[in-house]
Design a protein around this motif. Sequence first.
Motif, mmCIF file in Angstrom:
data_model
loop_
_atom_site.group_PDB
_atom_site.id
_atom_site.type_symbol
_atom_site.label_atom_id
_atom_site.label_comp_id
_atom_site.label_asym_id
_atom_site.label_seq_id
_atom_site.Cartn_x
_atom_site.Cartn_y
_atom_site.Cartn_z
ATOM 1 N N LYS A 187 0.851 -1.186 0.000
ATOM 2 C CA LYS A 187 0.000 0.000 0.000
ATOM 3 C C LYS A 187 0.881 1.229 0.000
ATOM 4 O O LYS A 187 1.934 1.264 0.631
ATOM 5 N N ARG A 188 0.421 2.235 -0.684
ATOM 6 C CA ARG A 188 1.135 3.508 -0.699
ATOM 7 C C ARG A 188 0.115 4.581 -0.342
ATOM 8 O O ARG A 188 -0.960 4.623 -0.899
ATOM 9 N N TYR A 189 0.473 5.390 0.583
ATOM 10 C CA TYR A 189 -0.398 6.456 1.033
ATOM 11 C C TYR A 189 0.214 7.789 0.641
ATOM 12 O O TYR A 189 1.415 7.991 0.742
ATOM 13 N N THR A 190 -0.608 8.696 0.202
ATOM 14 C CA THR A 190 -0.141 10.040 -0.103
ATOM 15 C C THR A 190 -1.040 11.044 0.601
ATOM 16 O O THR A 190 -2.199 10.760 0.879
ATOM 17 N N ARG A 191 -0.471 12.165 0.876
ATOM 18 C CA ARG A 191 -1.234 13.247 1.491
ATOM 19 C C ARG A 191 -0.835 14.537 0.800
ATOM 20 O O ARG A 191 0.314 14.983 0.900
#
Length: 142
Positions: free
Chosen positions: A135-139
Amino acid sequence: FQAEDGIRDSVASRGLGDVYKRQDIMCHSFRLPRSMGEVGRSVLNDNKTHRYLARKQGVPAGTLALYSQFGMGCIDFVGTLPEHRQQGVASALVTQAVLDSQSMGNQWTLLETTSGSEAERLYQQHGFRTVYHRKRYTRPFT
């Protein structure tokens, strides 16, 4: 994509013009703000990175970066401008990078992509297989 149109491994070339072209292609290909190109510039300017710029009829069409770590070739920043997609540009870039990775003595060549994407299908056609998902999370910053 015709071979005579050319893919240049510009390791020896340090001209800023090509760096900016690759940066622009990367941002445009991934629909990123142009400011994101600054992030990639440090990798693109690294002396150990092989940087590729594919051209069609002399016009920049796609880009790719290849670097080597721990006996593995790492393909990154693969991008084709929208008007040049589905014409073999990315395929030619990946083919050349895999050959170059092998000639550099790497035991493996790896890359990352989004599951279910056109890019994943392209990489599978070139013999890549999925070894894990993450999983890759971005903000975004406003």
